[in-house]
Design an enzyme around this catalytic site. Structure first.
Site, PDB file in Angstrom:
ATOM      1  N   CYS A  48       0.845  -1.188   0.000  1.00  0.00           N
ATOM      2  CA  CYS A  48       0.000   0.000   0.000  1.00  0.00           C
ATOM      3  C   CYS A  48       0.882   1.241   0.000  1.00  0.00           C
ATOM      4  O   CYS A  48       1.779   1.363   0.845  1.00  0.00           O
ATOM      5  CB  CYS A  48      -0.895  -0.016   1.230  1.00  0.00           C
ATOM      6  SG  CYS A  48      -1.914   1.458   1.366  1.00  0.00           S
ATOM      7  N   CYS A  51       0.230   3.141   3.568  1.00  0.00           N
ATOM      8  CA  CYS A  51       0.661   2.667   4.892  1.00  0.00           C
ATOM      9  C   CYS A  51       1.707   1.571   4.851  1.00  0.00           C
ATOM     10  O   CYS A  51       2.195   1.163   5.903  1.00  0.00           O
ATOM     11  CB  CYS A  51      -0.551   2.182   5.678  1.00  0.00           C
ATOM     12  SG  CYS A  51      -1.237   0.654   5.018  1.00  0.00           S
ATOM     13  N   CYS A  97      -7.699  -0.577   1.325  1.00  0.00           N
ATOM     14  CA  CYS A  97      -6.692  -1.146   2.209  1.00  0.00           C
ATOM     15  C   CYS A  97      -7.300  -1.333   3.596  1.00  0.00           C
ATOM     16  O   CYS A  97      -7.898  -0.411   4.142  1.00  0.00           O
ATOM     17  CB  CYS A  97      -5.496  -0.211   2.279  1.00  0.00           C
ATOM     18  SG  CYS A  97      -4.270  -0.707   3.510  1.00  0.00           S
ATOM     19  N   CYS A 100      -5.279   1.248   6.280  1.00  0.00           N
ATOM     20  CA  CYS A 100      -5.420   2.715   6.260  1.00  0.00           C
ATOM     21  C   CYS A 100      -6.707   3.155   5.571  1.00  0.00           C
ATOM     22  O   CYS A 100      -6.966   4.347   5.465  1.00  0.00           O
ATOM     23  CB  CYS A 100      -4.207   3.366   5.619  1.00  0.00           C
ATOM     24  SG  CYS A 100      -4.098   3.154   3.830  1.00  0.00           S
ATOM     25  N   CYS A 120      -8.831  -4.811  -9.993  1.00  0.00           N
ATOM     26  CA  CYS A 120      -8.376  -3.767 -10.911  1.00  0.00           C
ATOM     27  C   CYS A 120      -7.909  -2.598 -10.043  1.00  0.00           C
ATOM     28  O   CYS A 120      -8.724  -1.895  -9.452  1.00  0.00           O
ATOM     29  CB  CYS A 120      -9.564  -3.383 -11.794  1.00  0.00           C
ATOM     30  SG  CYS A 120      -9.178  -2.173 -13.041  1.00  0.00           S
TER      31      CYS A 120
END
Ligand SMILES: [Zn+2]
Length: 132
Positions: A48, A51, A97, A100, A120
């Site tokens: 990510c 984070c 995510c 976060c 996607c």
């Protein structure tokens, strides 16, 4: 439960590039075929960009031709959350995510086996680290 990372809006703006902020915190979408990872075929892990949590492995990445990095599954565990998204006159499933709550992209039921799913994902939401 995944431990959450909660930052203020000002902290996110400080941490992220304008493009990352637009995608992760405002639910934006990068233009097709413009993302830095769309054609990346290297082995490694996609983290990510907000984070640093591991989200997708190159093992599940495939070329969908859609213009965005595409994966058949996230990494094991509770890396991502999925939400029904009815914006833009479409019914889609948004992927965020788990740590976060940053917007990553959408998941569609038109992927290849074994999951039949296509995650996607915006390149701007991801940070790739090649395998050692
Ligand atoms: Zn995150």
């Amino acid at each position: 439960m995944t431990e959450k990372l909660n930052l203020t809006d000002a902290e996110w703006r400080e941490k992220l590039s304008p493009e990352q902020y637009h995608v992760l915190r405002e639910g934006g979408t990068e233009r097709a075929f413009t993302g830095k990872y769309e054609k990346n075929k290297a082995e490694g892990m996609y983290y990510c960009a907000g984070c640093g949590a591991p989200l997708f492995s190159s093992d599940t990445k495939y070329n969908s031709g859609s213009g965005w990095p595409s994966y058949t599954a996230p990494v094991e565990g509770e890396a991502v959350d999925e939400h029904r998204d009815m914006s833009h006159g479409m019914i889609r499933t948004e992927v965020t995510c788990a740590k976060c709550e940053g917007h990553l992209g959408h998941v569609f039921p038109d992927g290849p086996g074994p999951t039949g799913l296509r995650y996607c994902i915006n390149s701007a939401s991801l940070e790739f680290k090649p395998e050692e």
